[in-house]
Design a protein around this motif. Structure first.
Motif, mmCIF file in Angstrom:
data_model
loop_
_atom_site.group_PDB
_atom_site.id
_atom_site.type_symbol
_atom_site.label_atom_id
_atom_site.label_comp_id
_atom_site.label_asym_id
_atom_site.label_seq_id
_atom_site.Cartn_x
_atom_site.Cartn_y
_atom_site.Cartn_z
ATOM 1 N N GLN A 63 0.671 -1.111 0.033
ATOM 2 C CA GLN A 63 0.092 0.282 -0.058
ATOM 3 C C GLN A 63 0.940 1.067 0.244
ATOM 4 N N VAL A 64 0.875 1.992 -1.094
ATOM 5 C CA VAL A 64 1.809 3.508 -2.018
ATOM 6 C C VAL A 64 0.467 4.164 -0.537
ATOM 7 N N GLN A 65 2.159 4.967 0.409
ATOM 8 C CA GLN A 65 0.939 5.493 1.323
ATOM 9 C C GLN A 65 2.088 7.619 1.079
ATOM 10 N N LEU A 66 1.579 8.749 0.769
ATOM 11 C CA LEU A 66 1.857 9.651 0.202
ATOM 12 C C LEU A 66 1.659 10.175 1.658
ATOM 13 N N VAL A 67 1.896 11.831 2.459
ATOM 14 C CA VAL A 67 1.795 11.968 3.203
ATOM 15 C C VAL A 67 2.729 13.939 3.450
ATOM 16 N N GLU A 68 2.333 14.059 3.138
ATOM 17 C CA GLU A 68 2.308 15.818 2.916
ATOM 18 C C GLU A 68 2.882 16.686 4.167
ATOM 19 N N SER A 69 3.586 17.664 4.232
ATOM 20 C CA SER A 69 4.229 18.694 5.731
ATOM 21 C C SER A 69 4.381 19.840 5.373
ATOM 22 N N GLY A 70 4.438 20.860 5.499
ATOM 23 C CA GLY A 70 5.594 22.373 5.463
ATOM 24 C C GLY A 70 4.586 23.360 4.996
ATOM 25 N N GLY A 71 3.426 23.102 4.775
ATOM 26 C CA GLY A 71 2.501 24.399 3.753
ATOM 27 C C GLY A 71 1.986 25.210 5.637
ATOM 28 N N GLY A 72 2.032 26.405 4.944
ATOM 29 C CA GLY A 72 1.564 27.549 6.150
ATOM 30 C C GLY A 72 1.084 28.806 5.100
ATOM 31 N N SER A 73 1.675 29.973 5.526
ATOM 32 C CA SER A 73 0.992 31.048 5.662
ATOM 33 C C SER A 73 2.387 31.708 5.479
ATOM 34 N N VAL A 74 2.330 32.907 4.358
ATOM 35 C CA VAL A 74 3.469 33.213 4.365
ATOM 36 C C VAL A 74 3.061 34.644 3.135
ATOM 37 N N GLN A 75 4.011 35.886 2.892
ATOM 38 C CA GLN A 75 3.514 37.459 2.411
ATOM 39 C C GLN A 75 4.259 36.972 1.470
ATOM 40 N N ALA A 76 3.499 37.067 0.298
ATOM 41 C CA ALA A 76 4.488 37.612 -0.993
ATOM 42 C C ALA A 76 5.795 37.587 -1.359
ATOM 43 N N GLY A 77 6.541 37.255 -1.414
ATOM 44 C CA GLY A 77 8.033 37.378 -1.805
ATOM 45 C C GLY A 77 8.913 36.499 -0.757
ATOM 46 N N GLY A 78 7.369 35.594 -0.087
ATOM 47 C CA GLY A 78 8.885 34.540 0.861
ATOM 48 C C GLY A 78 8.811 33.021 0.512
ATOM 49 N N SER A 79 8.917 32.298 1.390
ATOM 50 C CA SER A 79 9.406 30.932 0.343
ATOM 51 C C SER A 79 8.803 30.071 1.807
ATOM 52 N N LEU A 80 8.641 28.605 0.808
ATOM 53 C CA LEU A 80 7.994 27.868 1.770
ATOM 54 C C LEU A 80 8.900 25.855 1.137
ATOM 55 N N ARG A 81 9.186 25.836 2.021
ATOM 56 C CA ARG A 81 9.514 23.887 1.469
ATOM 57 C C ARG A 81 8.427 22.741 1.820
ATOM 58 N N LEU A 106 2.734 15.446 -15.809
ATOM 59 C CA LEU A 106 1.584 17.086 -15.353
ATOM 60 C C LEU A 106 0.510 17.308 -14.893
ATOM 61 N N ARG A 107 -0.237 15.940 -15.910
ATOM 62 C CA ARG A 107 -1.943 15.274 -15.418
ATOM 63 C C ARG A 107 -1.957 14.721 -14.856
ATOM 64 N N PRO A 108 -2.774 15.548 -13.714
ATOM 65 C CA PRO A 108 -2.840 14.613 -12.077
ATOM 66 C C PRO A 108 -3.823 13.381 -12.778
ATOM 67 N N VAL A 109 -4.284 13.408 -14.060
ATOM 68 C CA VAL A 109 -5.153 12.697 -13.863
ATOM 69 C C VAL A 109 -4.228 11.410 -14.316
ATOM 70 N N VAL A 110 -3.196 10.914 -15.087
ATOM 71 C CA VAL A 110 -2.416 9.745 -14.804
ATOM 72 C C VAL A 110 -1.768 9.504 -13.194
ATOM 73 N N TYR A 111 -1.815 9.642 -12.709
ATOM 74 C CA TYR A 111 -1.362 9.344 -11.258
ATOM 75 C C TYR A 111 -1.946 8.195 -10.192
ATOM 76 N N ASP A 112 -1.688 7.385 -9.800
ATOM 77 C CA ASP A 112 -2.482 5.986 -9.265
ATOM 78 C C ASP A 112 -2.286 7.032 -8.131
ATOM 79 N N TYR A 113 -1.442 7.391 -7.417
ATOM 80 C CA TYR A 113 -1.574 7.567 -5.396
ATOM 81 C C TYR A 113 -1.415 9.002 -5.439
ATOM 82 N N TRP A 114 -2.188 9.723 -4.377
ATOM 83 C CA TRP A 114 -2.447 10.699 -3.814
ATOM 84 C C TRP A 114 -2.165 10.910 -2.473
ATOM 85 N N GLY A 115 -1.526 12.145 -2.263
ATOM 86 C CA GLY A 115 -1.760 12.354 -0.385
ATOM 87 C C GLY A 115 -2.893 13.211 -0.333
ATOM 88 N N GLN A 116 -2.985 13.580 1.681
ATOM 89 C CA GLN A 116 -3.826 14.297 1.315
ATOM 90 C C GLN A 116 -3.826 15.888 1.868
#
Length: 125
Positions: free
Chosen positions: A1-19, A107-117
């Motif tokens: 079972q493939v599992q994908l877990v994203e992290s690192g999102g948040g709120s920033v001002q324009a010009g800022g960075s996130l990873r 880059l087309r989402p439709v071709v992907y089999d597994y997704w994170g939340q």
């Protein structure tokens, strides 16, 4: 079972960075394609960047030069370094996996089999 877990999102001002990070597990194939996608409210899901098992990359025109996709093979983790963020980058960001990359077609989402939340990125002006 493939599992994908994203992290690192948040709120920033324009010009800022996130990873963003995407930790993958359960994928047993030698070759693979991992991608970052995003979906803004009221819009369809769009491809941002993809990376294959040989570290080959493809970027959407809208993020090329500002975002960098990479991976740490030892940690089974993919990253998206986002610099010079703009309000229009605001979206839910998802990582996804499939068996092989196919250039810009990956880059087309439709071709992907597994997704994170997903992880939310909000850029304020």
């Amino acid at each position: 079972q493939v599992q994908l877990v994203e992290s690192g999102g948040g709120s920033v001002q324009a010009g800022g960075s996130l990873r963003l990070s995407c930790a993958a597990s359960g994928y047993t194939y030698g070759r693979y394609c991992l991608g970052w996608f995003r979906q803004a409210p009221g819009k369809g899901r769009e491809g941002v960047a993809v990376i294959d098992s040989d570290d080959g990359t493809t970027y959407a025109i809208s993020v090329k030069g500002r975002f960098t996709i990479s991976q740490d093979h030892a940690k089974n983790t993919m990253y998206l370094q986002m610099d010079s963020l703009k309000p229009e980058d605001t979206a839910m960001y998802y990582c996804a996996a499939r068996s092989a990359c196919d250039g810009w077609r990956s880059l087309r989402p439709v071709v992907y089999d597994y997704w994170g939340q997903g992880t939310q990125v909000t850029v304020s002006s």
